[in-house]
Design a protein around this motif. Structure first.
Motif, PDB file in Angstrom:
ATOM      1  N   GLY A   3       0.802  -1.213   0.000  1.00 57.30           N
ATOM      2  CA  GLY A   3       0.000   0.000   0.000  1.00 57.30           C
ATOM      3  C   GLY A   3       0.835   1.263   0.000  1.00 57.30           C
ATOM      4  O   GLY A   3       0.445   2.265  -0.539  1.00 57.30           O
ATOM      5  N   GLU A   4       2.003   1.253   0.655  1.00 56.34           N
ATOM      6  CA  GLU A   4       2.896   2.399   0.592  1.00 56.34           C
ATOM      7  C   GLU A   4       3.979   2.087  -0.423  1.00 56.34           C
ATOM      8  O   GLU A   4       4.577   1.029  -0.417  1.00 56.34           O
ATOM      9  CB  GLU A   4       3.524   2.672   1.967  1.00 56.34           C
ATOM     10  CG  GLU A   4       2.513   2.987   3.024  1.00 56.34           C
ATOM     11  CD  GLU A   4       1.728   4.257   2.731  1.00 56.34           C
ATOM     12  OE1 GLU A   4       0.631   4.367   3.255  1.00 56.34           O
ATOM     13  OE2 GLU A   4       2.203   5.104   1.956  1.00 56.34           O
ATOM     14  N   ARG A 253       1.171   8.438  -2.311  1.00 57.58           N
ATOM     15  CA  ARG A 253       1.301   6.985  -2.329  1.00 57.58           C
ATOM     16  C   ARG A 253       0.265   6.265  -1.469  1.00 57.58           C
ATOM     17  O   ARG A 253       0.131   5.056  -1.551  1.00 57.58           O
ATOM     18  CB  ARG A 253       2.701   6.602  -1.855  1.00 57.58           C
ATOM     19  CG  ARG A 253       3.794   7.047  -2.815  1.00 57.58           C
ATOM     20  CD  ARG A 253       5.142   6.966  -2.138  1.00 57.58           C
ATOM     21  NE  ARG A 253       6.227   7.186  -3.080  1.00 57.58           N
ATOM     22  CZ  ARG A 253       7.411   7.647  -2.750  1.00 57.58           C
ATOM     23  NH1 ARG A 253       7.660   7.963  -1.489  1.00 57.58           N
ATOM     24  NH2 ARG A 253       8.354   7.805  -3.646  1.00 57.58           N
ATOM     25  N   THR A 254      -0.434   6.987  -0.652  1.00 63.74           N
ATOM     26  CA  THR A 254      -1.380   6.360   0.261  1.00 63.74           C
ATOM     27  C   THR A 254      -2.584   5.785  -0.480  1.00 63.74           C
ATOM     28  O   THR A 254      -3.011   6.313  -1.504  1.00 63.74           O
ATOM     29  CB  THR A 254      -1.859   7.369   1.313  1.00 63.74           C
ATOM     30  OG1 THR A 254      -2.823   6.746   2.163  1.00 63.74           O
ATOM     31  CG2 THR A 254      -2.494   8.592   0.659  1.00 63.74           C
ATOM     32  N   THR A 255      -3.131   4.709   0.066  1.00 61.87           N
ATOM     33  CA  THR A 255      -4.368   4.127  -0.463  1.00 61.87           C
ATOM     34  C   THR A 255      -5.586   4.637   0.287  1.00 61.87           C
ATOM     35  O   THR A 255      -6.708   4.249  -0.030  1.00 61.87           O
ATOM     36  CB  THR A 255      -4.325   2.598  -0.343  1.00 61.87           C
ATOM     37  OG1 THR A 255      -4.178   2.248   1.044  1.00 61.87           O
ATOM     38  CG2 THR A 255      -3.178   2.017  -1.146  1.00 61.87           C
ATOM     39  N   ARG A 256      -5.381   5.494   1.283  1.00 61.92           N
ATOM     40  CA  ARG A 256      -6.482   5.910   2.157  1.00 61.92           C
ATOM     41  C   ARG A 256      -7.178   7.179   1.678  1.00 61.92           C
ATOM     42  O   ARG A 256      -8.037   7.710   2.383  1.00 61.92           O
ATOM     43  CB  ARG A 256      -5.960   6.086   3.588  1.00 61.92           C
ATOM     44  CG  ARG A 256      -5.511   4.780   4.224  1.00 61.92           C
ATOM     45  CD  ARG A 256      -4.990   4.990   5.628  1.00 61.92           C
ATOM     46  NE  ARG A 256      -3.749   5.755   5.633  1.00 61.92           N
ATOM     47  CZ  ARG A 256      -2.547   5.213   5.493  1.00 61.92           C
ATOM     48  NH1 ARG A 256      -2.423   3.913   5.304  1.00 61.92           N
ATOM     49  NH2 ARG A 256      -1.464   5.983   5.528  1.00 61.92           N
ATOM     50  N   HIS A 298      -1.854   1.286  -6.611  1.00 61.70           N
ATOM     51  CA  HIS A 298      -2.412   2.101  -5.523  1.00 61.70           C
ATOM     52  C   HIS A 298      -2.251   3.602  -5.759  1.00 61.70           C
ATOM     53  O   HIS A 298      -2.887   4.402  -5.071  1.00 61.70           O
ATOM     54  CB  HIS A 298      -1.762   1.724  -4.188  1.00 61.70           C
ATOM     55  CG  HIS A 298      -0.277   1.876  -4.162  1.00 61.70           C
ATOM     56  ND1 HIS A 298       0.567   0.990  -4.787  1.00 61.70           N
ATOM     57  CD2 HIS A 298       0.511   2.805  -3.597  1.00 61.70           C
ATOM     58  CE1 HIS A 298       1.816   1.366  -4.605  1.00 61.70           C
ATOM     59  NE2 HIS A 298       1.812   2.465  -3.885  1.00 61.70           N
ATOM     60  N   GLU A 299      -1.451   3.977  -6.731  1.00 59.26           N
ATOM     61  CA  GLU A 299      -1.308   5.391  -7.057  1.00 59.26           C
ATOM     62  C   GLU A 299      -2.214   5.819  -8.212  1.00 59.26           C
ATOM     63  O   GLU A 299      -2.190   6.983  -8.629  1.00 59.26           O
ATOM     64  CB  GLU A 299       0.158   5.700  -7.378  1.00 59.26           C
ATOM     65  CG  GLU A 299       1.028   5.611  -6.134  1.00 59.26           C
ATOM     66  CD  GLU A 299       2.513   5.728  -6.420  1.00 59.26           C
ATOM     67  OE1 GLU A 299       2.966   6.855  -6.674  1.00 59.26           O
ATOM     68  OE2 GLU A 299       3.215   4.703  -6.395  1.00 59.26           O
TER      69      GLU A 299
END
Length: 318
Positions: A3-4, A253-256, A298-299
């Protein structure tokens, strides 16, 4: 990828008319500028051609980026899809075309660079549709990740620049962007005379910067052992004073954070954050990637990120 974003990953103008015409001029606390910074802007294509075209339209982008070695709408090389190349060449005012040679673990090669640009046909079609000077050829990508010798890379880059100028007259050239990850020694490259002198011959300096923060704070990357955008831009100003800079890759880069909200935050950073140096001429965010098994999925900001970006532009200074 996790994820990161990890550092071993495979590296791959003007605002739209009317986008800020009716914008209010109050400021967002801590961010903000009463008037937008007019910079070229748009998405980078990794995988998902039609989504990328949709993103360009949703955002009113005047800059976009493709890579010679991937992104095509089916199997085979780009030249198998002339209609798609033609559409891409007319979709934005400026188009960045990046080579695969010189990418991450590859020494840049002038013969291969010429062959990639020629065979992909992006310069050929862009020259017809918008003019040769609206095609920006970006040479290489983050070689400091695995290429150990900036001396040799800088020498080969210089030769490649000469060959590109000779073969594609009128095209603009963007220098190789380095990874900001400090473990890849970007400052060793920024200090290398061969590399510095090669970039001097380019029309633009290429840079990359990232954020791991959910709030889109690109200034906090020192905690991730990276050069921040301000540190990178200050190096550019020192080494290549007066030369315009393009962020040919930047991302959260976060998926949140949803793609829409990522795009909104990207618009805030590029156009309404006074801490971003005036030398930044334009920026392409990383990326449209619709393959769920693809690199750095994820990006992905798809086409919804472009809506968020345009929303931020339409709000102006707030």
């Amino acid at each position: 990828m996790s994820g990161e974003r990890q550092y071993s990953r495979r590296a791959i103008g003007k605002l739209a008319a009317g986008a800020v015409a009716a914008a209010g001029m109050a400021s967002l606390p801590g961010q903000a500028s009463a008037a937008p910074h007019y910079r070229a802007h748009g998405p980078l294509l990794t995988d998902g051609y039609q989504t990328w075209i949709d993103a360009i339209n949703n955002q009113g982008a005047d800059l976009a980026k493709v890579v010679t070695g991937w992104g095509m709408p089916g199997s085979g090389p780009w030249q198998n899809f002339p209609d798609h190349i033609w559409t891409a060449a007319g979709a934005t005012n400026f188009l960045i075309v990046r080579t695969v040679t010189g990418d991450t673990d590859k020494m840049i090669d002038p013969n291969q660079a010429v062959a990639e640009i020629r065979d992909s046909r992006f310069f050929e079609f862009k020259r017809i549709r918008s003019g040769a000077d609206k095609c920006i050829i970006e040479l290489g990508n983050e070689p400091n990740i695995r290429v150990a010798d900036p001396w040799a890379y800088g020498y080969n880059l210089s030769v490649t620049i000469d060959r590109i100028r000779e073969t594609f007259p009128g095209a603009k050239i963007c220098g190789t962007a380095l990874s900001p990850n400090k473990t890849t020694n970007p400052d060793t490259w920024y200090a290398n005379p061969n590399f510095v002198n090669a970039i001097k011959k380019c029309d633009f300096v290429g840079v990359h910067f990232y954020s791991n923060a959910d709030d889109g704070n690109f200034a906090a990357q020192g905690g991730w052992n990276e050069l921040t955008y301000s540190e990178t831009l200050s190096r550019c100003a020192s080494k290549w004073p007066g030369k315009p800079v393009i962020a040919t890759e930047y991302s959260m880069r976060t998926t949140r954070v949803t793609p829409y909200n990522k795009g909104y935050k990207y618009g805030s950073l590029i156009h309404f954050d006074d801490s971003v140096a005036s030398s930044l001429w334009g920026a392409c965010y990383y990326h449209v990637q619709t393959n769920p098994g693809g690199i750095d999925f994820h990006e992905n900001v798809g086409s919804e990120g472009a809506r968020g970006y345009r929303k931020r532009l339409s709000e102006g200074g707030l």
